[in-house]
Design a protein around this motif. Structure first.
Motif, PDB file in Angstrom:
ATOM      1  N   SER B 124      15.881 -24.034  49.512  1.00  0.00           N
ATOM      2  CA  SER B 124      17.614 -23.569  49.926  1.00  0.00           C
ATOM      3  C   SER B 124      17.777 -22.200  49.375  1.00  0.00           C
ATOM      4  CB  SER B 124      18.454 -24.619  49.477  1.00  0.00           C
ATOM      5  OG  SER B 124      18.639 -24.229  48.097  1.00  0.00           O
ATOM      6  N   ALA B 125      18.643 -21.690  49.933  1.00  0.00           N
ATOM      7  CA  ALA B 125      19.378 -20.361  49.265  1.00  0.00           C
ATOM      8  C   ALA B 125      20.688 -20.364  49.649  1.00  0.00           C
ATOM      9  CB  ALA B 125      18.853 -19.319  50.293  1.00  0.00           C
ATOM     10  N   VAL B 126      21.491 -20.255  48.635  1.00  0.00           N
ATOM     11  CA  VAL B 126      23.178 -20.442  48.468  1.00  0.00           C
ATOM     12  C   VAL B 126      23.897 -19.005  47.937  1.00  0.00           C
ATOM     13  CG1 VAL B 126      24.927 -22.060  47.947  1.00  0.00           C
ATOM     14  CG2 VAL B 126      22.831 -22.874  48.393  1.00  0.00           C
ATOM     15  N   ASP B 127      24.928 -18.806  48.590  1.00  0.00           N
ATOM     16  CA  ASP B 127      25.402 -17.676  48.245  1.00  0.00           C
ATOM     17  C   ASP B 127      26.389 -18.002  47.099  1.00  0.00           C
ATOM     18  OD1 ASP B 127      26.927 -15.385  47.638  1.00  0.00           O
ATOM     19  OD2 ASP B 127      27.783 -15.249  49.434  1.00  0.00           O
ATOM     20  N   VAL B 128      26.062 -17.860  45.706  1.00  0.00           N
ATOM     21  CA  VAL B 128      27.055 -18.251  44.685  1.00  0.00           C
ATOM     22  C   VAL B 128      27.670 -16.946  44.008  1.00  0.00           C
ATOM     23  CG1 VAL B 128      25.595 -20.179  44.270  1.00  0.00           C
ATOM     24  CG2 VAL B 128      24.866 -18.019  42.966  1.00  0.00           C
ATOM     25  N   SER B 129      27.934 -15.796  44.670  1.00  0.00           N
ATOM     26  CA  SER B 129      28.420 -14.740  44.148  1.00  0.00           C
ATOM     27  C   SER B 129      29.785 -15.013  43.463  1.00  0.00           C
ATOM     28  CB  SER B 129      28.440 -13.540  45.149  1.00  0.00           C
ATOM     29  OG  SER B 129      27.421 -13.288  45.943  1.00  0.00           O
ATOM     30  N   ALA B 130      30.548 -15.752  44.150  1.00  0.00           N
ATOM     31  CA  ALA B 130      31.966 -16.130  43.612  1.00  0.00           C
ATOM     32  C   ALA B 130      31.925 -16.863  42.136  1.00  0.00           C
ATOM     33  CB  ALA B 130      32.739 -16.808  44.591  1.00  0.00           C
ATOM     34  N   ASN B 131      30.640 -17.603  41.998  1.00  0.00           N
ATOM     35  CA  ASN B 131      30.694 -18.575  40.875  1.00  0.00           C
ATOM     36  C   ASN B 131      30.725 -17.798  39.597  1.00  0.00           C
ATOM     37  OD1 ASN B 131      29.895 -20.616  39.401  1.00  0.00           O
ATOM     38  ND2 ASN B 131      27.869 -20.560  39.567  1.00  0.00           N
ATOM     39  N   ARG B 132      29.903 -16.582  39.395  1.00  0.00           N
ATOM     40  CA  ARG B 132      30.139 -15.936  38.058  1.00  0.00           C
ATOM     41  C   ARG B 132      30.705 -14.420  38.264  1.00  0.00           C
ATOM     42  NH1 ARG B 132      24.768 -17.999  38.605  1.00  0.00           N
ATOM     43  NH2 ARG B 132      24.461 -19.817  37.549  1.00  0.00           N
ATOM     44  N   THR B 133      31.178 -13.987  37.149  1.00  0.00           N
ATOM     45  CA  THR B 133      31.436 -12.816  37.020  1.00  0.00           C
ATOM     46  C   THR B 133      30.271 -11.819  35.932  1.00  0.00           C
ATOM     47  OG1 THR B 133      32.965 -10.704  36.760  1.00  0.00           O
ATOM     48  CG2 THR B 133      33.222 -12.696  35.239  1.00  0.00           C
ATOM     49  N   THR B 134      30.414 -10.761  35.775  1.00  0.00           N
ATOM     50  CA  THR B 134      29.386 -10.106  35.065  1.00  0.00           C
ATOM     51  C   THR B 134      29.897  -9.228  34.245  1.00  0.00           C
ATOM     52  OG1 THR B 134      27.652 -10.294  36.937  1.00  0.00           O
ATOM     53  CG2 THR B 134      27.151  -8.897  35.073  1.00  0.00           C
ATOM     54  N   LEU B 135      29.498  -9.533  32.854  1.00  0.00           N
ATOM     55  CA  LEU B 135      29.857  -8.664  31.668  1.00  0.00           C
ATOM     56  C   LEU B 135      28.569  -7.687  31.191  1.00  0.00           C
ATOM     57  CD1 LEU B 135      31.887 -11.055  29.676  1.00  0.00           C
ATOM     58  CD2 LEU B 135      32.794  -8.696  30.382  1.00  0.00           C
ATOM     59  N   ARG B 136      28.933  -6.564  31.034  1.00  0.00           N
ATOM     60  CA  ARG B 136      27.862  -5.493  30.591  1.00  0.00           C
ATOM     61  C   ARG B 136      28.186  -5.207  29.077  1.00  0.00           C
ATOM     62  NH1 ARG B 136      24.259  -2.261  33.820  1.00  0.00           N
ATOM     63  NH2 ARG B 136      23.066  -0.931  32.560  1.00  0.00           N
ATOM     64  N   LEU B 137      27.357  -5.511  28.145  1.00  0.00           N
ATOM     65  CA  LEU B 137      27.529  -5.322  26.769  1.00  0.00           C
ATOM     66  C   LEU B 137      25.989  -4.407  26.395  1.00  0.00           C
ATOM     67  CD1 LEU B 137      29.017  -6.198  24.019  1.00  0.00           C
ATOM     68  CD2 LEU B 137      27.108  -8.017  23.688  1.00  0.00           C
ATOM     69  N   SER B 138      26.472  -3.169  25.789  1.00  0.00           N
ATOM     70  CA  SER B 138      25.504  -2.033  25.537  1.00  0.00           C
ATOM     71  C   SER B 138      25.780  -1.483  24.439  1.00  0.00           C
ATOM     72  CB  SER B 138      25.324  -1.330  26.600  1.00  0.00           C
ATOM     73  OG  SER B 138      26.440  -0.732  27.278  1.00  0.00           O
ATOM     74  N   GLY B 139      25.046  -0.646  23.952  1.00  0.00           N
ATOM     75  CA  GLY B 139      25.156  -0.047  22.593  1.00  0.00           C
ATOM     76  C   GLY B 139      24.091  -0.295  21.317  1.00  0.00           C
ATOM     77  N   PRO B 140      24.074   0.339  20.382  1.00  0.00           N
ATOM     78  CA  PRO B 140      23.139  -0.024  19.232  1.00  0.00           C
ATOM     79  C   PRO B 140      23.494  -1.310  18.620  1.00  0.00           C
ATOM     80  CG  PRO B 140      23.665   2.336  19.284  1.00  0.00           C
ATOM     81  CD  PRO B 140      24.620   1.808  20.134  1.00  0.00           C
ATOM     82  N   ALA B 141      24.776  -1.775  18.559  1.00  0.00           N
ATOM     83  CA  ALA B 141      25.196  -2.920  17.838  1.00  0.00           C
ATOM     84  C   ALA B 141      25.515  -3.974  18.918  1.00  0.00           C
ATOM     85  CB  ALA B 141      26.441  -2.531  17.216  1.00  0.00           C
ATOM     86  N   ALA B 142      24.930  -3.951  20.063  1.00  0.00           N
ATOM     87  CA  ALA B 142      25.116  -4.889  21.026  1.00  0.00           C
ATOM     88  C   ALA B 142      24.195  -6.269  20.617  1.00  0.00           C
ATOM     89  CB  ALA B 142      24.660  -4.417  22.272  1.00  0.00           C
ATOM     90  N   ARG B 143      23.235  -6.223  20.298  1.00  0.00           N
ATOM     91  CA  ARG B 143      22.576  -7.291  19.929  1.00  0.00           C
ATOM     92  C   ARG B 143      23.285  -7.918  18.487  1.00  0.00           C
ATOM     93  NH1 ARG B 143      17.799  -8.180  16.352  1.00  0.00           N
ATOM     94  NH2 ARG B 143      17.670  -6.084  16.069  1.00  0.00           N
ATOM     95  N   GLU B 144      23.639  -7.126  17.534  1.00  0.00           N
ATOM     96  CA  GLU B 144      24.685  -7.742  16.373  1.00  0.00           C
ATOM     97  C   GLU B 144      25.776  -8.672  17.002  1.00  0.00           C
ATOM     98  OE1 GLU B 144      24.999  -5.514  12.699  1.00  0.00           O
ATOM     99  OE2 GLU B 144      23.759  -4.208  13.725  1.00  0.00           O
ATOM    100  N   VAL B 145      26.216  -8.044  17.821  1.00  0.00           N
ATOM    101  CA  VAL B 145      27.489  -8.772  18.300  1.00  0.00           C
ATOM    102  C   VAL B 145      26.937 -10.023  19.070  1.00  0.00           C
ATOM    103  CG1 VAL B 145      29.262  -8.748  20.246  1.00  0.00           C
ATOM    104  CG2 VAL B 145      29.002  -6.732  18.697  1.00  0.00           C
TER     105      VAL B 145
END
Lengths: 89, 211
Positions: B124-145
């Protein structure tokens, strides 16, 4: 905190899982033939061994798949070997 | 899960939907901007709203999976991996389940492509675009966060670019996806939990505010 090995995702925190009780409890072949005591036995009575125990877990926060594992109830050691699937499933 | 049938997907009017829609975190965009930092110990957070997402179920190793992978031009990912890049990717979600991620507006085209490839087979294939939003976390300290909120080992030796995992950040189920070495991550979260997750992340980012 236990580290549970999901057969799909790998080692994950216990908090990502839900416990599903004893594994391999089969639905009776013909439930209408059971008297109340036998039905009660099927519904509520589970083994409670000290030692190896086959049990069901579900990786709710991950791949959402059910799987079985063997846990030692005395030490909480979990065997990485997945119990062999039985013929009936 | 509701399976979106053909009739529903074709009767939706995309123009009207675009004009009326709001992303779950648009009211916090300025705050995210203000709390992001640059520099050697910087970390940035912003929302990438409205990414197209298709949930794909396909029997692993079958003819369907090779047909789907041909139609997408990408191999289906192996366990805990992503194939493709941030503009067109397939994420591993489970043994027979993947998530196709593409920029906004691609969902209908992708859905058609994948369903054509699946025709006659199972899956099956289902459009779930409205299910989640996306956050972008970046930068040298991103992993520590992230390490403050996540029990996974995110050290480069065990989690790197092209890896993904469904796991818990705080109390929230997310799809975590590492994009590059900086490190940069995409965190895909249910819309209704997005505010809570942003609270957690901003709190974890607070110590890096002064550089």
């Amino acid at each position: 905190m236990l580290l549970v090995r999901c057969p799909w995702c790998g080692d994950r925190d216990e908090a990502e899982f839900r416990y599903g009780g004893q594994a391999d409890v089969d639905y009776p072949a013909d439930p209408h033939q059971l008297d109340d005591a036998a039905w009660g036995e099927y519904l509520f009575v589970r083994a409670n061994p000290l030692g190896s125990f086959n049990e069901r877990w579900v990786h709710t926060a991950g791949c959402r798949r059910w799987f079985s594992l063997v846990r030692d109830t005395a030490t909480n050691e979990m065997s990485p070997d997945i119990p062999r699937r039985r013929e009936s499933r | 899960m509701t399976v979106l049938n053909k009739v529903e997907s074709e009767t939706a009017a995309p123009e009207t939907a675009t004009a009326a829609r709001h992303s779950p975190l648009e009211h916090r965009a300025a705050e995210l901007e203000r709390r992001s930092t640059s520099g050697a110990r910087g970390v940035r957070l912003h929302e990438e709203p409205f990414l197209s997402q298709i949930n794909l179920r396909t029997p692993p190793g079958g003819v369907e999976s090779s047909a789907v992978s041909d139609s997408l031009g990408l191999p289906l990912p192996t366990v805990n991996r992503v194939s493709g890049d941030e503009h067109h990717a397939v994420l591993w979600l489970g043994p027979d389940e993947s998530l196709i991620v593409a920029p906004d507006g691609r969902a209908e085209h992708l859905l058609r492509t994948v369903r054509d490839a699946q025709r006659g087979g199972s899956g099956s294939a289902v459009d779930v675009s409205a299910n989640r939003t996306t956050l972008r976390l970046s930068g040298p300290a991103a992993r520590e966060v992230l390490e403050k909120l996540c029990s996974l080992d995110l050290h480069p030796r065990s989690f790197g670019p092209g890896d993904c995992a469904q796991t818990l950040l705080g109390r929230v189920i997310v799809v975590l996806w590492q994009l590059d070495r900086e490190p940069g991550y995409r965190i895909m979260v249910r819309c209704s939990f997005a505010d809570y997750l942003v609270d957690l992340l901003l709190d974890a980012m607070a110590e890096f505010l002064d550089g």
